[in-house]
Scaffold this motif. Structure first.
Motif, short mmCIF file in Angstrom:
data_model
loop_
_atom_site.label_atom_id
_atom_site.label_comp_id
_atom_site.label_asym_id
_atom_site.label_seq_id
_atom_site.Cartn_x
_atom_site.Cartn_y
_atom_site.Cartn_z
N LEU B 128 0.83 -1.20 0.00
CA LEU B 128 0.00 0.00 0.00
C LEU B 128 0.87 1.26 0.00
CD1 LEU B 128 -3.08 0.70 0.28
CD2 LEU B 128 -2.59 1.17 2.66
N ARG B 129 1.93 1.22 0.81
CA ARG B 129 2.83 2.35 0.89
C ARG B 129 3.44 2.68 -0.46
NH1 ARG B 129 6.87 0.72 5.35
NH2 ARG B 129 5.42 0.57 7.09
N ILE B 130 3.90 1.61 -1.13
CA ILE B 130 4.54 1.81 -2.44
C ILE B 130 3.55 2.44 -3.41
CG2 ILE B 130 5.72 0.64 -4.33
CD1 ILE B 130 7.26 0.67 -1.70
N LEU B 131 2.27 2.03 -3.31
CA LEU B 131 1.26 2.59 -4.21
C LEU B 131 1.19 4.11 -4.06
CD1 LEU B 131 -1.72 0.07 -4.11
CD2 LEU B 131 -0.12 0.50 -5.97
N ARG B 132 1.47 4.59 -2.84
CA ARG B 132 1.42 6.04 -2.62
C ARG B 132 2.46 6.79 -3.46
NH1 ARG B 132 1.91 5.34 3.48
NH2 ARG B 132 3.07 7.27 3.32
N LEU B 133 3.45 6.04 -3.97
CA LEU B 133 4.48 6.68 -4.81
C LEU B 133 3.88 7.22 -6.11
CD1 LEU B 133 7.60 4.44 -4.44
CD2 LEU B 133 7.35 6.83 -3.83
N PHE B 134 2.73 6.65 -6.52
CA PHE B 134 2.11 7.12 -7.76
C PHE B 134 1.76 8.61 -7.68
CE2 PHE B 134 1.17 2.57 -8.58
CZ PHE B 134 1.79 2.50 -9.81
N ARG B 135 1.70 9.13 -6.43
CA ARG B 135 1.40 10.56 -6.27
C ARG B 135 2.42 11.43 -6.99
NH1 ARG B 135 -0.20 9.95 0.06
NH2 ARG B 135 -2.00 8.64 -0.38
N ILE B 136 3.61 10.87 -7.22
CA ILE B 136 4.65 11.64 -7.91
C ILE B 136 4.19 12.03 -9.31
CG2 ILE B 136 6.02 9.89 -9.12
CD1 ILE B 136 8.50 11.10 -7.88
N LEU B 137 3.30 11.20 -9.90
CA LEU B 137 2.81 11.47 -11.26
C LEU B 137 1.98 12.75 -11.31
CD1 LEU B 137 1.84 7.90 -12.41
CD2 LEU B 137 3.82 9.22 -13.08
N LYS B 138 1.43 13.14 -10.15
CA LYS B 138 0.66 14.39 -10.11
C LYS B 138 1.50 15.59 -10.53
CE LYS B 138 -2.15 15.22 -6.53
NZ LYS B 138 -3.59 15.26 -6.80
N LEU B 139 2.82 15.45 -10.43
CA LEU B 139 3.71 16.57 -10.78
C LEU B 139 3.68 16.88 -12.28
CD1 LEU B 139 6.89 15.98 -8.61
CD2 LEU B 139 5.21 17.79 -8.39
N THR B 140 3.32 15.88 -13.12
CA THR B 140 3.32 16.11 -14.58
C THR B 140 2.51 17.34 -14.95
OG1 THR B 140 1.51 14.55 -14.72
CG2 THR B 140 3.69 13.75 -15.34
#
Lengths: 326, 326, 326, 326
Positions: B128-140
């Motif tokens: 679950l924690r690793i999934l939170r890394l997808f938030r980095i895509l919000k930077l696009t």
């Protein structure tokens, strides 16, 4: 009557298997089936090398191999038979002979030949399996961008020749140099120039496994020099390919643009008719629809701009004699 | 009355969150706050993986995570609510539905979904924690050059397809070859083709860990050949991307130049008005101000040069009839 | 009288140290002496780190360091004093203040500051030595191609931003993924995401030391995927720089060409006078003499070709009315 | 009489050995024989380093070496003798002196000199052998694409200078930095900056043997930073070379195109005569026949398109006065 049906069947087969302009649902299904079969064949070869997979399902692997050979053989024969439809005015056998010599036909042959050869000669089984990997080359038929890449490689062969030649000189020089300075410190590893070549290749290509490294100071200085030079050369073929690819695509776009301009000059501008022509050229050149549409719009837009600039100039200068109105 | 206030609030929210043309101090602050929050989220995920950091400040990490989910959820809902302002003539819900399907909205959803999913299903905490890394895509959303790079990648997908296809062929061929020649010498390492693939990938990409290397002479010769070929291919995608990026930017500059030329032809040249138009196109194309200004000056300069050349030619040749005066 | 002599001396100093257009034997000697001194300084820093060299010739190293600081300090003060000559109409101290803020003056300051700082604060000796390496940056003043490269880097900063951003995403993703799959097999090496990042960086940049490698099958598959993607990204900055450099040089050549064309249009074509102007632009743009000469010849040749084409057309069409003579 | 025969023989020798325009079956045989001899010489040097090959066939190696020296010496003398035919109006000995100073003559001399030097001075046998590898440089004479690559390298020397300078700065900085942070943890490996340079070179060029790696956290962070920056620089020379090569070839194509256009303007268009001229330029520029033909066809086609566009415009606008007919 039967002959007429046969000819119709042959024409149908030709359209399905060979004619790129013929694009129906059925022809696509055949394409996708063949692509799928080629890929599962490659997967099978890889899977067979794993012992517990192979000995666990030996029968299935053999059934699949026999089925594949059957399909590829039938495909080969159908292509050979139907290729006579390509240019109806040529003699049948001359066309077949020409097709037999074409690269794509040779790839098809290589894909099935080893299996048949096995009936007559006794080939080592493991080696035979690996030969089946050549079937992957059959995929080149279905990827237009791959064909473009091959065209670029053949066009830039002069540059590649030069790069490979320089690379050879550097490998020979590097291995001789390291052999001279490291031979005493590591007599096992740098026993001779051919042995030192393994180090030279691994270093110049920047792979750097680390199984063989210089340990003397002189060796390290030589190694550093060679590495810095090597790193400048290693990516060169990729760079040549990349710029070559960009140029090739730009050239094809220019070609399409010029053909479109030529058709515009002829005066009888008919968008529907032109669309067909553009589509034909586009397919020949391997460009996708979007690119072609962009080019056409760009040409029309430029011509409109030119026309308007001419009109503005006419407004400022008298159109009857060119005298300035100011 | 309340409805009017709501609409005004919705318009305000739309300007702050979605409207790129709206560029005030407050909208920038909101942007910077969100960028900062995304980055600290990523940092938090990384920090949580260090046991003595996580168990030492477990509560703070959880507070921060809850705060982040709250902010991102509110952001998502506000965007969904205010997007109706984008095209006032379209129906509200159709626009919302279209936004929901857009890539940037899907990224926003992926950034918060796992946290809510956790209420219903029991997911492995670490995963679950690793999934939170997808938030980095919000930077696009905030980097225009990143969007341009993605456009280039999608435009050059044909070339990438070809490169990946060739790379696959080479990996399969290399691993099969090395499996054949090294299998007897190192039965553990080159036990099967899938195992040999690890060596092939590590070698062809020039990573070269050195955990698996050929030791027989035949293996080394094959390895050298594959390495030399591989090094020519490894940098190819980067080269294609680099030339593609250069071409894309050149195209956008040409587009701006042409639009400016077209506006000049219309005669009513008004620098202030043009500046606005240029700025609008510039933003759409993702060029920076300096580049746009350079292009405009270049066009004006070229037109001046052309005009002067025409005048000089007029001086040498009679403007009334084109007859030479010499 | 003394004031006049001082001003003349200041002008002389300015020409020697700062004026690029002033190119005499003495000014070159000063340049070469300073370049030599900078290089020997760097060599000295490197040599001092070798204990038996340093302790064997401690005095010589200190003498050389003191001499260097003296020279660089005098150079700095002379530059500060003489820069007032740059634009004689500006006030003296404003010019000096502007020069103090310029990058090259800051580099000069950084080169001498640590040595003086040492008098007041007690800095770790080894760290101080390393700071002296910044003197190498003083060389940028003397290499025009280096300045062009820096201009290209600053122009392409948008693309670099995008690449570094993607690289960061990939490093974070790769290290998180490998941490998930390899944590159980190698709890020491992949203890946390920050520790796994070392592997991710070493792999994505294709360095591949081999000190940390995945050993599980899942880890190897993930590693292979990341490596293939990484190799496509690793060479991207180099590719962007290379195409950017080519474009920058092409732009400068175009600029020179256009300025030459503009001077030709003005009618009073005087090769000697033009030569001076071309030389001035050439130096400003950082092109070498050969390139500039090529461009000038090319422009003259194209204009000659155009003139002849116009004349031929005039022969075929009546020059009085444009009517075809055929 | 004898003198006349000698001159004829000298002219014949000149044509065979030096005249690129003279292309007969015999001259090609001589070329191929010399290329073959150079390559077998290189192979012999490599083979001699393998002890059991060398001591097994010592005599054969020596016979071959003596034969090679004889051939290369005769070739050198014949070239020196016959070069007087190059420009018949120059004095004989001046031409010979000029040839002696040319790079290709120096390479020829270096290929045979060590063997003769051995008679007078006593050189270490192994070192002498390696010197024979310089014979490989004799091949440059026969590869036009290699000469083009060398031209590009010399044209782009400014960029290479900048890259090597930056690389040097980075190596010095990286090795100093890693020396500071790793010296305590690995006093053996990072004993001094010169020793740390081996790590810096191996890392910055992405070779990454793995014999020296940072083990402290600070060292790994520094290593990661340096690696990411290094990977952006490592492929830069290759990128510069690739774009330079593409530009050089484009320039040569433009040169051919312009010369062809100039010959067309002269009016007396004669395809056969032009073909000869084009062939001559083509050979000088090192383009292949296909490329030259493409350019010529392209120019003719563009001129045809231009002519037709002019005619169409004439149709729409009265050719007598330029007034629109609409």
């Amino acid at each position: 009557m039967l002959f007429k049906m046969l000819r119709r069947l042959r024409h149908f087969t030709y359209n399905i298997l060979q004619n790129d302009d013929h694009d129906t649902f059925f022809s696509r299904c055949v394409d996708y089936f063949l692509i799928f079969l080629i890929m599962t064949n490659v997967a099978a070869v890889i899977a067979e090398s794993v012992d517990h997979w192979y000995y666990g399902h030996k029968d299935y692997f053999e059934y699949f191999e026999n089925f594949s050979i059957a399909v590829f053989s039938i495909e080969y024969l159908l292509r050979l038979w139907s290729v006579a439809e390509a240019k109806p005015d040529n003699t049948t056998w001359r066309q077949r002979w020409q097709w037999l010599k074409s690269p794509s036909a040779l790839i098809d042959l290589v894909a099935i030949a080893p299996a048949f050869l096995n009936f007559f000669v006794n080939i080592d089984l493991r080696f035979l399996r690996i030969l089946r990997l050549f079937r992957i080359l059959k995929l080149t038929r279905y990827f237009v961008s791959l064909r473009i890449l091959l065209v670029v490689i053949s066009k830039e062969r002069g540059s590649f020749q030069a790069v490979i030649f320089i690379l050879l000189i550097m490998i020979v020089t590097a291995s001789s140099g390291i052999y001279l300075v490291e031979n005493h410190a590591q007599p096992q590893v740098f026993e001779s120039i051919p042995k030192a070549m393994w180090w030279a290749v691994v270093t110049l290509t920047t792979v750097g496994y680390g199984d063989v490294t210089p340990i003397t100071t002189a060796g390290k200085i030589l190694g550093a020099l060679i590495t810095v030079l090597g790193v400048g050369l290693a990516a060169l073929p990729a760079g040549i390919l990349a710029t070559g690819l960009a140029n090739e695509l730009a050239q094809r776009r220019d070609e399409l643009e010029q053909q479109f301009r030529e058709s515009l000059v002829d005066g009888d501008f008919d968008l529907v008719q032109n669309q067909k022509m553009i589509d034909k050229i586009r397919r020949e050149l391997g460009l996708d629809k979007e690119q072609a549409q962009d080019i056409v719009l760009q040409v029309l837009r430029e011509q409109e701009l030119e026309r308007r600039e001419r009109e503005v100039r006419k407004k400022n200068f008298c159109p009857h004699c060119g005298e300035s109105l100011e």
